[in-house]
Design an enzyme around this catalytic site. Structure first.
Site, PDB file in Angstrom:
ATOM      1  N   ALA A   1       0.811  -1.209   0.000  1.00 31.35           N
ATOM      2  CA  ALA A   1       0.000   0.000   0.000  1.00 31.35           C
ATOM      3  C   ALA A   1       0.852   1.271   0.000  1.00 31.35           C
ATOM      4  CB  ALA A   1      -0.933  -0.010   1.205  1.00 31.35           C
ATOM      5  N   HIS A   2       0.160   2.424  -0.046  1.00 36.00           N
ATOM      6  CA  HIS A   2       0.858   3.709  -0.147  1.00 36.00           C
ATOM      7  C   HIS A   2       1.743   3.995   1.074  1.00 36.00           C
ATOM      8  CE1 HIS A   2      -3.157   5.630   1.482  1.00 36.00           C
ATOM      9  NE2 HIS A   2      -2.601   4.817   2.351  1.00 36.00           N
ATOM     10  N   ASN A   3       2.905   4.578   0.769  1.00 36.50           N
ATOM     11  CA  ASN A   3       3.874   5.029   1.767  1.00 36.50           C
ATOM     12  C   ASN A   3       4.517   3.901   2.572  1.00 36.50           C
ATOM     13  OD1 ASN A   3       1.786   7.550   1.558  1.00 36.50           O
ATOM     14  ND2 ASN A   3       3.906   8.240   1.896  1.00 36.50           N
TER      15      ASN A   3
END
Length: 342
Positions: A240-242
């Site tokens: 997922a993001h980051n």
């Protein structure tokens, strides 16, 4: 491709014993060898098959001593297993040594690429893309605007590389991979309706990373999702993001990692592991398959279960888990006995 025993011995620095001109064009297990195939013997429990194999060439250790007649041509090397692996690597390199730009395909006039590019048919290279030398981009690959790809990178058919992604040298991106899709960012209003949070960051994949087929790596909301040097990702993983994954960590298939979690170096993560968001996983952590991680993990921990426990604690507890029906029955009987004595 066809190779003679002499050519193979030259690649492996080996010695031919038998017909130096015999040719092979395929690989086989020693017990399944057929005419025109190459095999190897390194595990002693397969020695019996060297006397019956129909393989044209067999790679063996220099110390191998035949106890009866054999019909296969031998190539003697220091270590048969390592030599066979070396040959596979060489074969793969030759097989993938494609160059040129196939048509139909699209390359933006603002794109820049190095020497010996292979760009397969129906592939797309967007605005201001930069690709290094000896890159192999197979058919039906999409490369979005402002993407940077290093030297000696292979991107297999059907992969999608979204805009602003940065990929280092020596990476392998397998079919169906999506790098840089939007992270799962939405905010609810008072009615329970969701509005999208723009995902304005990117993905950075450092050098010598392998990304397995069907894996998705989301772009950051702000900043970067980062896959550090030497990471190995199996098929069908969701990142997922980051998220940040440390150097030389290996992750097995169907694992999901939620947003903003940081994973350390040299970790081993089994298949179907679920890791919650905003966590910190230390270095050299071992996570067993199907574990659920909802807390920070210190360096060197080995854990299992859902929610995950220390690996040794889980094994001790499991003895009681599987005996739980018997334990409950004993408790009921003891309670009944106590109540009757009252």
């Amino acid at each position: 491709m066809i190779f003679t025993a002499t050519q193979i011995a030259g690649i492996l620095d080996g010695e031919v014993e038998g017909d130096e001109t015999v040719e092979v064009s395929k690989l086989a297990k020693i017990e399944e060898g057929t005419k025109g195939s190459l095999t190897f013997l390194s595990n002693p429990k397969y020695t019996q098959f060297i006397y019956s194999t129909d393989a044209s060439i067999t790679i063996v250790d220099k110390t191998f001593e035949a106890e009866s007649d054999i019909k296969t041509t031998l190539i003697r090397v220091e270590d048969a297993y390592k030599a066979f692996s070396q040959l596979l690597e060489y074969y793969n390199m030759v097989k993938m040594n494609k160059t040129g730009i196939e048509q139909p395909s699209f390359i933006s006039t603002t794109a820049d690429y190095g020497d010996d590019l292979y760009f397969g048919a129906f592939s797309y290279m967007g605005e201001s893309v930069k690709i290094g030398s000896n890159a192999k981009i197979y058919p039906n690959v999409y490369i979005g605007d402002n993407v940077t790809i290093g030297d000696n990178v292979v991107v297999f058919s059907g992969a999608k590389i979204y805009s602003e992604t940065i990929i280092g040298d020596g990476c392998v991106i397998h079919s169906g991979v999506i790098v840089g899709a939007d992270g799962f960012g939405f905010t609810p209003n008072e009615k329970g309706e969701y509005s999208k949070v723009p995902q304005t960051g990117n993905v950075i994949i450092e050098d010598h990373v392998d990304v397995g087929a069907g894996t998705t790596i989301d772009r950051a909301t702000l900043g970067s999702t980062i896959i550090r040097r030497g990471v190995k990702l199996d098929n069908q993983i969701q990142i997922a993001h980051n998220v940040e994954i440390g150097e030389h960590t290996a992750i097995a298939a169907q694992t999901g990692i939620a947003g903003s979690t940081k994973i350390g170096k040299y970790c081993l993560i089994g298949g179907q592991v679920g890791i919650a968001g905003h966590l910190t996983i230390g270095n050299n952590v071992r996570i067993q398959a199907q574990s659920g991680i909802g807390r920070n993990i210190k360096d060197g921990e080995a854990i299992q279960g859902s929610p995950a426990l220390g690996y040794s604690d889980y094994n001790k507890s499991y003895v009681h888990f599987k005996n739980l029906p018997k334990i409950v029955d004993r408790v009921y009987k003891l309670e009944k006995k106590i109540n009757n004595n009252e």
